[in-house]
Design a protein around this motif. Structure first.
Motif, PDB file in Angstrom:
ATOM      1  N   GLU A 422       0.830  -1.204   0.000  1.00  0.00           N
ATOM      2  CA  GLU A 422       0.000   0.000   0.000  1.00  0.00           C
ATOM      3  C   GLU A 422       0.865   1.255   0.000  1.00  0.00           C
ATOM      4  N   LEU A 423       1.951   1.217   0.751  1.00  0.00           N
ATOM      5  CA  LEU A 423       2.844   2.364   0.795  1.00  0.00           C
ATOM      6  C   LEU A 423       3.459   2.629  -0.575  1.00  0.00           C
ATOM      7  N   GLN A 424       3.862   1.568  -1.257  1.00  0.00           N
ATOM      8  CA  GLN A 424       4.440   1.726  -2.591  1.00  0.00           C
ATOM      9  C   GLN A 424       3.404   2.233  -3.588  1.00  0.00           C
ATOM     10  N   GLU A 425       2.171   1.774  -3.445  1.00  0.00           N
ATOM     11  CA  GLU A 425       1.111   2.250  -4.344  1.00  0.00           C
ATOM     12  C   GLU A 425       0.837   3.731  -4.100  1.00  0.00           C
ATOM     13  N   ALA A 426       0.843   4.139  -2.850  1.00  0.00           N
ATOM     14  CA  ALA A 426       0.626   5.550  -2.531  1.00  0.00           C
ATOM     15  C   ALA A 426       1.761   6.411  -3.101  1.00  0.00           C
ATOM     16  N   LYS A 427       3.001   5.942  -2.966  1.00  0.00           N
ATOM     17  CA  LYS A 427       4.131   6.685  -3.519  1.00  0.00           C
ATOM     18  C   LYS A 427       3.998   6.818  -5.033  1.00  0.00           C
ATOM     19  N   HIS A 428       3.545   5.756  -5.674  1.00  0.00           N
ATOM     20  CA  HIS A 428       3.360   5.787  -7.126  1.00  0.00           C
ATOM     21  C   HIS A 428       2.312   6.823  -7.510  1.00  0.00           C
ATOM     22  N   LEU A 429       1.196   6.835  -6.805  1.00  0.00           N
ATOM     23  CA  LEU A 429       0.132   7.794  -7.109  1.00  0.00           C
ATOM     24  C   LEU A 429       0.605   9.228  -6.863  1.00  0.00           C
ATOM     25  N   ALA A 430       1.286   9.452  -5.760  1.00  0.00           N
ATOM     26  CA  ALA A 430       1.774  10.791  -5.436  1.00  0.00           C
ATOM     27  C   ALA A 430       2.786  11.269  -6.464  1.00  0.00           C
ATOM     28  N   ASP A 431       3.684  10.380  -6.906  1.00  0.00           N
ATOM     29  CA  ASP A 431       4.671  10.759  -7.915  1.00  0.00           C
ATOM     30  C   ASP A 431       4.000  11.068  -9.253  1.00  0.00           C
ATOM     31  N   ARG A 432       2.983  10.300  -9.615  1.00  0.00           N
ATOM     32  CA  ARG A 432       2.252  10.583 -10.865  1.00  0.00           C
ATOM     33  C   ARG A 432       1.613  11.966 -10.811  1.00  0.00           C
ATOM     34  N   MET A 433       1.009  12.286  -9.678  1.00  0.00           N
ATOM     35  CA  MET A 433       0.383  13.591  -9.503  1.00  0.00           C
ATOM     36  C   MET A 433       1.416  14.710  -9.643  1.00  0.00           C
ATOM     37  N   ALA A 434       2.561  14.570  -8.962  1.00  0.00           N
ATOM     38  CA  ALA A 434       3.595  15.598  -8.997  1.00  0.00           C
ATOM     39  C   ALA A 434       4.212  15.725 -10.389  1.00  0.00           C
ATOM     40  N   ARG A 435       4.459  14.586 -11.035  1.00  0.00           N
ATOM     41  CA  ARG A 435       5.107  14.640 -12.353  1.00  0.00           C
ATOM     42  C   ARG A 435       4.189  15.221 -13.415  1.00  0.00           C
ATOM     43  N   ARG A 436       2.880  14.983 -13.285  1.00  0.00           N
ATOM     44  CA  ARG A 436       1.941  15.635 -14.204  1.00  0.00           C
ATOM     45  C   ARG A 436       2.017  17.145 -14.034  1.00  0.00           C
ATOM     46  N   ALA A 437       2.093  17.594 -12.784  1.00  0.00           N
ATOM     47  CA  ALA A 437       2.178  19.029 -12.524  1.00  0.00           C
ATOM     48  C   ALA A 437       3.469  19.610 -13.093  1.00  0.00           C
ATOM     49  N   ILE A 438       4.586  18.941 -12.860  1.00  0.00           N
ATOM     50  CA  ILE A 438       5.877  19.436 -13.366  1.00  0.00           C
ATOM     51  C   ILE A 438       5.860  19.516 -14.888  1.00  0.00           C
ATOM     52  N   ALA A 439       5.318  18.482 -15.537  1.00  0.00           N
ATOM     53  CA  ALA A 439       5.260  18.455 -17.001  1.00  0.00           C
ATOM     54  C   ALA A 439       4.404  19.585 -17.561  1.00  0.00           C
ATOM     55  N   ALA A 440       3.443  20.052 -16.752  1.00  0.00           N
ATOM     56  CA  ALA A 440       2.544  21.119 -17.208  1.00  0.00           C
ATOM     57  C   ALA A 440       3.028  22.501 -16.767  1.00  0.00           C
ATOM     58  N   GLY A 441       4.266  22.579 -16.280  1.00  0.00           N
ATOM     59  CA  GLY A 441       4.806  23.862 -15.844  1.00  0.00           C
ATOM     60  C   GLY A 441       4.453  24.219 -14.414  1.00  0.00           C
ATOM     61  N   GLY A 442       4.031  23.224 -13.621  1.00  0.00           N
ATOM     62  CA  GLY A 442       3.692  23.454 -12.221  1.00  0.00           C
ATOM     63  C   GLY A 442       4.826  23.037 -11.304  1.00  0.00           C
ATOM     64  N   THR A 443       4.497  22.836 -10.039  1.00  0.00           N
ATOM     65  CA  THR A 443       5.496  22.481  -9.044  1.00  0.00           C
ATOM     66  C   THR A 443       5.061  21.243  -8.264  1.00  0.00           C
ATOM     67  N   CYS A 444       6.037  20.481  -7.793  1.00  0.00           N
ATOM     68  CA  CYS A 444       5.751  19.242  -7.071  1.00  0.00           C
ATOM     69  C   CYS A 444       5.226  19.486  -5.667  1.00  0.00           C
ATOM     70  N   THR A 445       5.298  20.717  -5.183  1.00  0.00           N
ATOM     71  CA  THR A 445       4.694  21.048  -3.891  1.00  0.00           C
ATOM     72  C   THR A 445       4.366  22.528  -3.848  1.00  0.00           C
ATOM     73  N   GLY A 446       3.138  22.835  -3.453  1.00  0.00           N
ATOM     74  CA  GLY A 446       2.732  24.222  -3.324  1.00  0.00           C
ATOM     75  C   GLY A 446       2.924  24.764  -1.929  1.00  0.00           C
ATOM     76  N   GLU A 447       2.915  23.852  -0.917  1.00  0.00           N
ATOM     77  CA  GLU A 447       3.039  24.339   0.450  1.00  0.00           C
ATOM     78  C   GLU A 447       3.565  23.311   1.447  1.00  0.00           C
ATOM     79  N   HIS A 448       3.566  22.026   1.134  1.00  0.00           N
ATOM     80  CA  HIS A 448       4.040  21.045   2.108  1.00  0.00           C
ATOM     81  C   HIS A 448       5.544  21.092   2.276  1.00  0.00           C
TER      82      HIS A 448
END
Length: 489
Positions: A422-448
């Motif tokens: 479950e931990l590995q699946e969560a890391k995978h989902l979180a990385d997908r979310m961050a990498r989509r943002a980076i690819a679109a000119g966003g940032t991997c964290t807005g405040e955390h």
């Protein structure tokens, strides 16, 4: 003449941090060094301000994140900037890591003592100085945002940056925190005027100049914003000068529900494009609304929803609410449910701020794997929907919430801490979310922040050359790598 209010908040008795129960430290070189040198530390700060008690060390080695806690070898409680400087000099002489600690409400293991060393709990430093007519204040790191606003209650001023948790204001500077009011009032970067910082070798600097508290400056490098967001890796913040704002004449909150994620997020984009000055506009998906209802005894529809707040004069608030209401209805939203009196507004926003704990309550015994990214508002809809689809295809439950007014959204993925899959699946989902943002000119964290969990994503966002420059700055200010090592870089 400017009105100056200066006071020290008394939050402890003199015996609050006297701990007599000692324990054996971990059998590491760092812990052995701490055992040998604890008497010297006690001589520097006094016995009552130094603890090796296991329960205290454990408490200071973890935050609210899914990361396992790693305690320091000793915890110290300085009472002044000069004390912090002496601790830094001591650690520099003895090559001991220094880990700053505020309130422990972070989400990226920023307080974890990966290499042991000395945890510096700054909570005993609680002075507040307010310049009422100049709309600014100076606070020490033991002052939290709620404590400051309570102190300001009779001045007609307030500090609006609100990450939800009652975090230390200097800790909020260290992580470049923001929160629900950022769409109107900005983040800690925009609201920090000056910082007093203790460097790794014990030197003390003021980033904007000694005593400077002007709203702007063209003098020299912007060292203030270098330390805002540095997460304790460049120095320890012992004082912050912050902007204050007048309390609005009128505040009105509202909740509106939508038939789909797309209609709710599209409404947010349209509100901002119409330049309507909302103070807060928060998105909660259907899973989060269900959690909020259960945890906070609400009875809202279980549907994608927006929580909004309007600040200004009575007439301006009405105009703002009317305009936003029309956009909501045009996108299929329900009529506003209003919260006009202070108690009802506080109840609504308390429910929103408790979303983290409400999510955890959906799966008792779980840990929250908190995600966080930020993108341009015009791309919000597709990114929120993509994350929701990813979660629906996974084996995890993950409510989504966002400060969508500034393009920042989160999912709290609920994982069994004993399940590596479950931990590995969560890391995978979180990385997908961050990498989509980076690819679109966003940032991997807005405040955390980056902490120790997102260092690989920081490198992907900035690339080798920029990361090298960051490393050179770190090397220049902290050549021994003693300041919160293992975080950010």
């Amino acid at each position: 003449m400017n009105t100056l209010i200066k006071r020290s908040l008394v939050r402890f008795t003199s015996k609050s941090h006297i701990f007599t129960n000692q324990c054996r430290s971990r059998a590491t070189k760092a812990s052995l060094l701490s055992n040998q040198l604890v008497d010297e530390l006690s001589g520097v700060l006094g016995d009552e301000n130094v603890s090796k008690a296991e329960v205290i060390r454990e408490q200071h080695g973890k935050d609210e994140s899914y990361h396992s806690g790693q305690p320091a070898d000793v915890v110290v409680f300085p009472t002044s900037t000069e004390d912090v400087s002496l601790v830094a000099q001591f650690c520099n002489r003895n090559n001991l890591p220094i880990i700053p600690f505020g309130t422990g409400t972070g989400l990226e293991a920023g307080v974890s003592a990966i290499h042991g060393g000395v945890c510096v709990d700054l909570s005993k430093m609680c002075e507040i100085e307010v310049n009422v007519e100049d709309f600014d204040c100076t606070v020490q790191p033991g002052v939290t945002r709620i404590a400051l606003n309570t102190f300001l209650r009779d001045t007609g001023l307030w500090f609006p940056v609100d990450p939800g948790a009652d975090a230390s204001l200097c800790g909020m500077c260290a992580t470049s925190a923001s929160g629900t009011n950022a769409v109107r009032y900005g983040t800690m970067r925009e609201n920090t005027l000056n910082l007093k910082v203790v460097l790794a070798d014990g030197r003390i600097i003021e980033t904007a100049g000694k005593g400077t508290r002007t709203k702007k400056s063209s003098a020299g490098y912007n060292l203030t914003n270098l330390f805002v967001g540095s997460e304790g890796t460049l120095g320890l913040i012992t004082k912050a000068t912050l902007k204050l704002y007048g309390i609005p004449e009128a505040m009105v909150s509202a909740v509106c529900h939508f038939p789909s994620v797309q209609s709710a997020v599209d409404t947010t984009v349209q509100v901002l494009q119409c330049n309507i000055p909302v103070a807060r506009i928060e998105f909660l998906d259907d899973v989060m609304m269900d959690a909020v209802n259960r945890y906070s005894s609400m009875d809202y529809p279980v549907a994608p929803s927006l929580f909004l707040e309007f600040h200004g004069s009575e007439s301006h608030v009405q105009d703002q609410a009317k305009a936003v209401g029309e956009l909501c209805e045009a996108n299929g939203g329900s009529s506003f449910q209003w919260a006009k009196d202070a108690d009802e507004r506080n109840r609504l926003w308390k429910a929103r701020h408790n979303a983290f704990y409400a999510s955890l309550a959906l799966r008792p015994g779980c840990k929250g794997f908190a995600t966080d990214c930020c993108i341009a508002i015009t791309q919000l809809t597709e990114h929120v929907i993509a994350m929701k689809q990813d979660i629906s295809k996974s084996n995890l439950l993950g409510p989504i919430v966002g400060h969508v007014g500034d393009g920042n959204f989160h999912s709290l993925l609920l994982v069994d801490p004993s399940s590596e899959s479950e931990l590995q699946e969560a890391k995978h989902l979180a990385d997908r979310m961050a990498r989509r943002a980076i690819a679109a000119g966003g940032t991997c964290t807005g405040e955390h922040g980056i902490g120790k969990g997102k260092r690989h994503l920081l490198k992907e966002q900035f690339g080798d050359v920029t990361m090298d420059v960051m490393g050179q700055i770190k090397q220049s200010l902290d050549p021994k790598n003693l300041m919160n090592p293992g975080k950010v870089l």
